[in-house]
Design a protein around this motif. Sequence first.
Motif, PDB file in Angstrom:
ATOM      1  N   THR A 150    -129.042  58.098   3.132  1.00 40.39           N
ATOM      2  CA  THR A 150    -130.274  57.703   3.825  1.00 40.39           C
ATOM      3  C   THR A 150    -130.205  56.240   4.256  1.00 40.39           C
ATOM      4  O   THR A 150    -130.645  55.876   5.357  1.00 40.39           O
TER       5      THR A 150
ATOM      6  N   ASP B 285    -130.613  54.897   8.042  1.00 47.86           N
ATOM      7  CA  ASP B 285    -131.611  53.888   8.396  1.00 47.86           C
ATOM      8  C   ASP B 285    -130.975  52.687   9.102  1.00 47.86           C
ATOM      9  O   ASP B 285    -131.545  52.151  10.061  1.00 47.86           O
TER      10      ASP B 285
ATOM     11  N   ARG C 233    -130.096  53.810  12.739  1.00 47.15           N
ATOM     12  CA  ARG C 233    -131.124  54.407  13.598  1.00 47.15           C
ATOM     13  C   ARG C 233    -131.421  53.575  14.848  1.00 47.15           C
ATOM     14  O   ARG C 233    -131.407  54.122  15.971  1.00 47.15           O
TER      15      ARG C 233
END
Length: 301
Positions: free
Chosen positions: A224, A228, A231
């Motif tokens: 994750t 992030d 992104r």
Amino acid sequence: MPRTVAVGLDGSPESRAAAEWAAREANLLGVPVKLVHVWEPVPEPMAQAPLLGAETHQHWTERVPREAAQGLRLRHPGVEVMTEQLPGHASELLTKVAKESGLLVLGSRALGGVGGFMVGSIGLSVVAHAESPVVLVRAGEQAADEHESDPAGVPSTATAFRPVVLGLDTAAPDDALIEFAFEAARRRGTSLRAVHAWYPPTYYAYAMPLDAELHASLAAGEATALTDALRPWRQKYPDVEVVEDSRCGNAVDVLVAASAEASLVVVGRRVRRNPFGTHIGHVVHAVLHHGAAPVAVVAHG
């Protein structure tokens, strides 16, 4: 974007491979390539020796860059080729050249056996002190090595580029490093493989082999964090396919393995203001010596 792609040239096979890579990159960027030949003046008593006379001096200060430039112009007709000769200490002058050009390419001798570089003291010093990206290219590196093999399994420049591999620390993702990797992938029309290697906290080390659920939870958290960090860059470069590769393991092992299928490996090093030593970090140092593809080192704060 760099103003030119500069390359340190000394007539060796590794510097010629670097010059070829620099010309290809200059063509992708649409900027000139500059061949920089640094020579250290010979002390007067030695200059009088027969083997270090005027003919040898002329060969190393004029003939090598001139002939290299002529060859590049023939093989890369769309690229403007310039030459520059500088007297002095190579590491200091090439560090300055890196700053002025925006991108410096250096050659590195290939190790015996399978893969790997042999990075000399000058190369390591420049990488440690340059604040612009520096690319290391092995002797023997060919344009086809950066492309996928054709259907018959033969390397070919007619096929697509292999992915650009980015080594990323999600605890401190740097914009300059990530942007360099995305731009390199975009220019090549290839994918970006973002590699993040992680280890569990020390206090988890003994529990993890027995606790698959704990391992899965940590792995999900690290994945994750990588998502992030990437992104906003996915949004900025929608045409670049991104492959996220987060795994538990040693960063050096993961990056060196990934380099075998890469057109370029991009790693970062923290800028150090100490003028002494060649402190580039153990991961960068190991990837420079053992990577199987050209390696770009991007300095960041």
